[in-house]
Design a protein around this motif. Structure first.
Motif, PDB file in Angstrom:
ATOM      1  N   ARG A  17       6.703  -3.912   5.230  1.00  0.00           N
ATOM      2  CA  ARG A  17       6.090  -3.469   3.977  1.00  0.00           C
ATOM      3  C   ARG A  17       6.105  -4.595   2.949  1.00  0.00           C
ATOM      4  O   ARG A  17       5.146  -4.785   2.190  1.00  0.00           O
ATOM      5  CB  ARG A  17       6.821  -2.237   3.441  1.00  0.00           C
ATOM      6  N   ALA A  18       7.201  -5.345   2.902  1.00  0.00           N
ATOM      7  CA  ALA A  18       7.307  -6.436   1.929  1.00  0.00           C
ATOM      8  C   ALA A  18       6.237  -7.509   2.181  1.00  0.00           C
ATOM      9  O   ALA A  18       5.591  -7.996   1.245  1.00  0.00           O
ATOM     10  CB  ALA A  18       8.696  -7.052   1.986  1.00  0.00           C
ATOM     11  N   GLN A  20       3.428  -7.058   3.723  1.00  0.00           N
ATOM     12  CA  GLN A  20       2.144  -6.449   3.409  1.00  0.00           C
ATOM     13  C   GLN A  20       1.848  -6.542   1.912  1.00  0.00           C
ATOM     14  O   GLN A  20       0.720  -6.864   1.506  1.00  0.00           O
ATOM     15  CB  GLN A  20       2.126  -4.993   3.869  1.00  0.00           C
ATOM     16  N   ARG A  21       2.856  -6.276   1.064  1.00  0.00           N
ATOM     17  CA  ARG A  21       2.654  -6.337  -0.381  1.00  0.00           C
ATOM     18  C   ARG A  21       2.345  -7.767  -0.835  1.00  0.00           C
ATOM     19  O   ARG A  21       1.511  -7.969  -1.723  1.00  0.00           O
ATOM     20  CB  ARG A  21       3.901  -5.825  -1.113  1.00  0.00           C
ATOM     21  N   VAL A  22       3.001  -8.741  -0.234  1.00  0.00           N
ATOM     22  CA  VAL A  22       2.828 -10.128  -0.683  1.00  0.00           C
ATOM     23  C   VAL A  22       1.511 -10.727  -0.184  1.00  0.00           C
ATOM     24  O   VAL A  22       0.816 -11.426  -0.928  1.00  0.00           O
ATOM     25  CB  VAL A  22       4.014 -10.992  -0.202  1.00  0.00           C
ATOM     26  N   SER A  25      -3.287  -8.462   0.168  1.00  0.00           N
ATOM     27  CA  SER A  25      -4.478  -8.494  -0.673  1.00  0.00           C
ATOM     28  C   SER A  25      -5.386  -9.680  -0.363  1.00  0.00           C
ATOM     29  O   SER A  25      -6.592  -9.633  -0.618  1.00  0.00           O
ATOM     30  CB  SER A  25      -4.079  -8.532  -2.156  1.00  0.00           C
ATOM     31  N   ARG A 109       9.228 -14.080  -2.958  1.00  0.00           N
ATOM     32  CA  ARG A 109       7.785 -13.838  -2.852  1.00  0.00           C
ATOM     33  C   ARG A 109       6.989 -15.126  -2.992  1.00  0.00           C
ATOM     34  O   ARG A 109       6.087 -15.417  -2.186  1.00  0.00           O
ATOM     35  CB  ARG A 109       7.363 -12.840  -3.927  1.00  0.00           C
TER      36      ARG A 109
END
Length: 376
Positions: A17-18, A20-22, A25, A109
């Motif tokens: 998930r981490a 994917q967030r970073v 997009s 990140r």
């Protein structure tokens, strides 16, 4: 901006998930929590980059990386680990196994973004360079194919004279050029030229040689006329551009050869009795600094049962390890090739190739042989 395909393999859902967030997009991510399933996913998604956790059940990250690179050697890999044990050892192993880099979890990140961006930028440059190299290769192949259309047939029977040519460039395009023409009566003129260097720039100058040869048709392709036209054409270029040239007009009935040898080492009369007579140099090589008055012709007899052999220096100057092929080996092949003169150019080239072994040919090689058809 290009969206890259990235495969992320980690057995911790939070890490997936981490990432994917970073990265989600900006890139197309394929997430996988099982190393055994990752290979099939990679085959379907064809990722440009894989982020792989080192410590996973069933198959660790190093072994998975090996499998993925077997399928796609160009795949970039960044290895991840949450263990702080033996980090230096893992980094060394990662680099030795052709991973792009190695990052520890939990990762910052901005650090992950910077690492992925750097990896993909290098990937973009690599793909761009490869596409450009492929474009150049296609262009050179097309240029080489076009250059071959400028050459006459490798086998001909003209005015009672048999001709055989062998053209063996070391690159897609070459600096060697051969030609021949009927000049009226029982005369045939042969031309063999070698432009300085080889490759694309030299190939362009072979067009000048062809043009000069055929513009000499107004004087029956007289060798001196050919040489002077080419000299005049080269006067517009820098002094480091030059051409060695051997142009010979053969009279079948008179059994004579009138020729200009402009700095060319490859001319030889080969007799059926294995005698050899080199064609002496008559003029300096064709260069912008050479005055027209320096060009000279010579006329010599063509003995019965003999042939004229022209060749470029790429044959004699072929190197194998620390030894050059040399004129003596070439002369020996010319003697043994008399009996098979219909295939003489290939006979000579085969001898050079045997000498080279596994080494590549580093210069263009061309042979041109001619003899009266009655010499059988």
């Amino acid at each position: 901006m290009k969206r890259w395909r990235i495969l992320v393999v980690d057995d911790e859902p939070g890490v997936l998930r981490a990432v994917q967030r970073v990265l989600g997009s900006a890139h197309d991510l394929t997430l996988c929590d099982s190393s055994p399933a990752a290979r099939d996913l990679a085959r379907r998604s064809r990722p440009h980059l894989a982020l792989i956790d080192i410590r996973m059940p069933h198959l660790d990250g190093f072994d998975l990386m090996t499998q993925l690179k077997e399928d796609d050697p160009d795949l970039e890999v960044i290895l991840m680990t949450g263990s702080m044990d033996d980090t230096d050892e893992k980094l060394v192993r990662a680099v030795r196994n052709r991973a792009f880099y190695y990052i520890t979890k939990p990762f910052d990140r901005d650090a992950l973004l910077a690492l992925v961006d750097r990896c993909l930028e290098l990937k973009r440059l690599e793909l761009s360079n490869r596409a450009y190299a492929d474009h150049l290769r296609r262009q050179l192949l097309a240029a080489g194919a076009f250059q071959r259309t400028m050459l006459p047939p490798a086998s001909a029977h003209l005015n009672g004279v048999e001709l055989r040519a062998g053209y063996y460039p070391c690159d897609q395009v070459a600096g060697d050029y051969y030609d021949y023409a009927v000049t009226g009566g029982d005369l045939v003129t042969l031309l063999l030229a070698d432009v300085v260097g080889h490759g694309a720039s030299a190939a362009m100058f072979t067009a000048l040689v062809k043009s000069a040869f055929h513009r000499a048709a107004d004087r029956g392709y007289a060798p001196l006329r050919v040489a002077r036209i080419l000299l005049d054409d080269l006067s517009a270029f820098e002094s480091d551009q030059y051409v060695t040239l051997l142009c010979a007009r053969l009279s079948r009935s008179g059994r004579t050869i009138e020729y200009v040898n402009a700095g060319h080492s490859g001319g030889l009369i080969v007799g059926g009795d294995e005698t050899l007579l080199p064609l002496e140099v008559t003029s300096p090589l064709i260069s912008p600094v050479v005055p027209p008055s320096a060009l000279r012709t010579a006329t010599i007899p063509l003995p019965a049962d003999s042939l004229l052999l022209l060749f470029t220096d790429g044959a004699a100057e072929a190197w194998s390890d620390d030894e050059m092929f040399g004129l003596e080996r070439l002369y020996a092949l010319a003697r043994t090739g008399w009996a098979c003169r219909d295939a003489l150019p290939q006979h000579l080239q085969d001898g050079v190739r045997r000498f080279l072994g596994d080494r590549s040919q580093t210069d263009d090689i061309t042979f041109l042989a001619a003899w009266p058809a009655s010499a059988r």
